[in-house]
Design an enzyme around this catalytic site. Structure first.
Site, PDB file in Angstrom:
ATOM      1  CD  GLU A 166       1.036  -9.949  17.204  1.00  0.00           C
ATOM      2  OE1 GLU A 166       0.066  -9.759  16.459  1.00  0.00           O
ATOM      3  OE2 GLU A 166       1.811  -8.751  17.246  1.00  0.00           O
TER       4      GLU A 166
ATOM      5  CG  LEU B 266       9.809  -2.569   8.248  1.00  0.00           C
ATOM      6  CD1 LEU B 266      10.565  -1.197   8.149  1.00  0.00           C
ATOM      7  CD2 LEU B 266      10.583  -3.582   7.465  1.00  0.00           C
TER       8      LEU B 266
ATOM      9  CG  ASP C 288       7.249 -10.951  12.702  1.00  0.00           C
ATOM     10  OD1 ASP C 288       8.014 -11.291  11.973  1.00  0.00           O
ATOM     11  OD2 ASP C 288       6.130 -10.747  12.624  1.00  0.00           O
TER      12      ASP C 288
ATOM     13  CE1 TYR D 120       1.265 -13.906   8.717  1.00  0.00           C
ATOM     14  CE2 TYR D 120      -0.206 -14.869   9.971  1.00  0.00           C
ATOM     15  CZ  TYR D 120       0.973 -14.707   9.623  1.00  0.00           C
ATOM     16  OH  TYR D 120       2.137 -15.271  10.400  1.00  0.00           O
TER      17      TYR D 120
HETATM   18  C1  GLA Z   1       4.252 -11.859   9.799  1.00  0.00           C
HETATM   19  C2  GLA Z   1       4.270 -12.658  10.889  1.00  0.00           C
HETATM   20  C3  GLA Z   1       5.248 -13.687  10.787  1.00  0.00           C
HETATM   21  C4  GLA Z   1       5.240 -14.365   9.516  1.00  0.00           C
HETATM   22  C5  GLA Z   1       5.303 -13.380   8.366  1.00  0.00           C
HETATM   23  C6  GLA Z   1       5.317 -13.757   6.981  1.00  0.00           C
HETATM   24  O1  GLA Z   1       5.403 -10.959   9.883  1.00  0.00           O
HETATM   25  O2  GLA Z   1       4.071 -12.210  12.052  1.00  0.00           O
HETATM   26  O3  GLA Z   1       5.110 -14.504  11.829  1.00  0.00           O
HETATM   27  O4  GLA Z   1       4.565 -15.191   9.167  1.00  0.00           O
HETATM   28  O5  GLA Z   1       4.167 -12.405   8.483  1.00  0.00           O
HETATM   29  O6  GLA Z   1       6.622 -14.353   6.556  1.00  0.00           O
END
Ligand code: GLA
Length: 387
Positions: free
Chosen positions: A162, A127, A174, A224
């Site tokens: 990040e 979240l 986010d 990721y």
């Molecule tokens: C994480 C990343 C976002 C996005 C989501 C997947 O939350 O921080 O930038 O890529 O994953 O939608």
């Protein structure tokens, strides 16, 4: 309650002085997952749980921070002129990184500060607790040093933290959701142009229930980055013939007609998700605006399916939560939210069916995974702010 505890802790640790209070929320994403680094659309919203901060300026150049969520780490101290990443600085690296990015962008920070934070976002739940801390740092430094820091720049610096400092190649969703959020609105954002629209999150008789797998997203960061790399490779192969800058520019039909350019089964699946999910997000906007929540819910289900089969970022925990929820009467749709690999799922569910949903999902999840799921009814609240 959280704010009082944060203020109290500040006094105990740094003494009684004039402080300012801040809050930065967490976020959910309704739909549009793993599209933000592919030039697609996202549809997130800031929630009323997040990170509280109580802070006071110092005279010297020391920054001292303490988190009530990581008491064992204690007070972490760093200097404004020594901002390199250090493992032992733990969560404070998000603050250090943010200060570094502010300075690199030319902002003047004249002195240090003391800060106590307390978050009620479950850690590692997907979240966006880290983006919440970054945006908290953004508003604190902006307020204390009267920085000329427009919200979009504040957001972009968080993303830079990040990408360059922490090493996660995340997109802009986010930080954007956390900074721009408004009460009862979802943010329909085109990550290609950064144009956005605030859309009433009008769910009628329904609510969004957040279901936490309570599984930490251990491999999340490396996986990721791997997914992002796969999308970039697929794009590069498409670009050998197509004049496009991102996967988000393609319709489903254009994509389907050109998969042979990609020529690799796994890469095709990854890119397919990015393209199709972007289309689904556009349809979801239309459905929500029309109040067609049935279609909206079906799109949520389809999104989960695609994240499971094509993007492969779900896992048994998220699949059990989403798929079990989808079968409960009164649930319009359910899907994972955020990066995946653990973290949270959301369900759009009739108010009267919430208890049933909790009962069924709790039981099934326990049987399948041995873990306990936590539920929260999501409330969509205002973005990062001085309190
Ligand atoms: C994480 C990343 C976002 C996005 C989501 C997947 O939350 O921080 O930038 O890529 O994953 O939608």
């Amino acid at each position: 309650m959280y704010l009082e505890k944060t203020t109290q802790a500040f006094e105990e640790i740094f003494g009684k002085k004039k402080t300012t209070s801040f809050f930065a929320p967490g976020r959910i994403n309704l739909i549009g997952e793993h599209t933000d680094y592919n030039g697609g659309h996202v549809f997130p919203a800031s929630i009323t749980i997040g990170t509280f901060g109580v802070a006071a300026k110092r005279e010297d150049n020391l920054v001292k921070v303490y988190s009530l969520n990581f008491k064992k780490v204690g007070v972490i101290t760093f200097r404004l002129d020594e901002l390199s990443y250090k493992t032992e600085d733990d969560w404070a690296n998000y603050i250090k990184g943010y200060v570094l990015k502010l300075k690199e962008a030319g902002h003047q920070i004249n002195s240090g500060l003391e800060l106590v934070i307390f978050g009620n976002i479950p850690n590692g739940a997907g979240l966006s607790s880290s983006a919440s801390v970054e945006m908290l740092a953004g508003i604190i430094f902006k307020e204390f040093f009267q920085l000329n820091l427009p919200t979009l720049e504040m957001v972009k610096l968080g993303k830079l933290v990040e990408n360059d400092y922490i090493g996660v190649n995340s997109g802009i969703m986010d930080q954007f959701a956390i900074a721009f959020g408004e009460v009862d609105k979802a943010i329909y954002l085109d990550t290609n142009t950064l144009k956005y629209e605030m859309v009433p999150a009008a769910f009628g008789e329904n609510v969004i229930v957040i279901m936490n797998t309570n599984k930490r997203r251990e491999l999340a960061d490396s996986k990721y980055n791997e997914r992002r790399g796969e999308c970039e490779e697929a794009l590069a192969r498409l670009q050998t013939k197509l004049a496009i800058q991102s996967l988000g520019e393609l319709t489903k039909e254009q994509f389907d007609a050109n998969t042979s350019l990609i020529g690799d089964e796994v890469l095709i699946k990854r890119a397919k998700h990015a393209v199709y999910e972007n289309q689904r997000t556009q349809l979801a906007l239309k459905a929500l605006k029309k109040g067609d929540l049935v279609t909206f819910g079906q799109l949520l289900n389809a999104s989960h399916q695609s994240l499971k089969e094509d993007y492969e970022v779900t896992g048994i925990e998220l699949d059990t939560l989403a798929q079990t929820a989808q079968k409960v009467e009164g649930v319009l749709g359910a899907r994972m939210t955020g990066a995946g690999f653990g973290g949270c799922a959301i369900a759009l569910v009739n108010k009267d069916a919430v208890e049933k949903l909790k009962e069924v999902v709790f039981q099934t999840y326990k049987e399948v995974t041995g873990l306990q799921v936590d539920f929260y009814v999501a409330q969509i609240g205002q973005g990062a702010r001085v309190l």
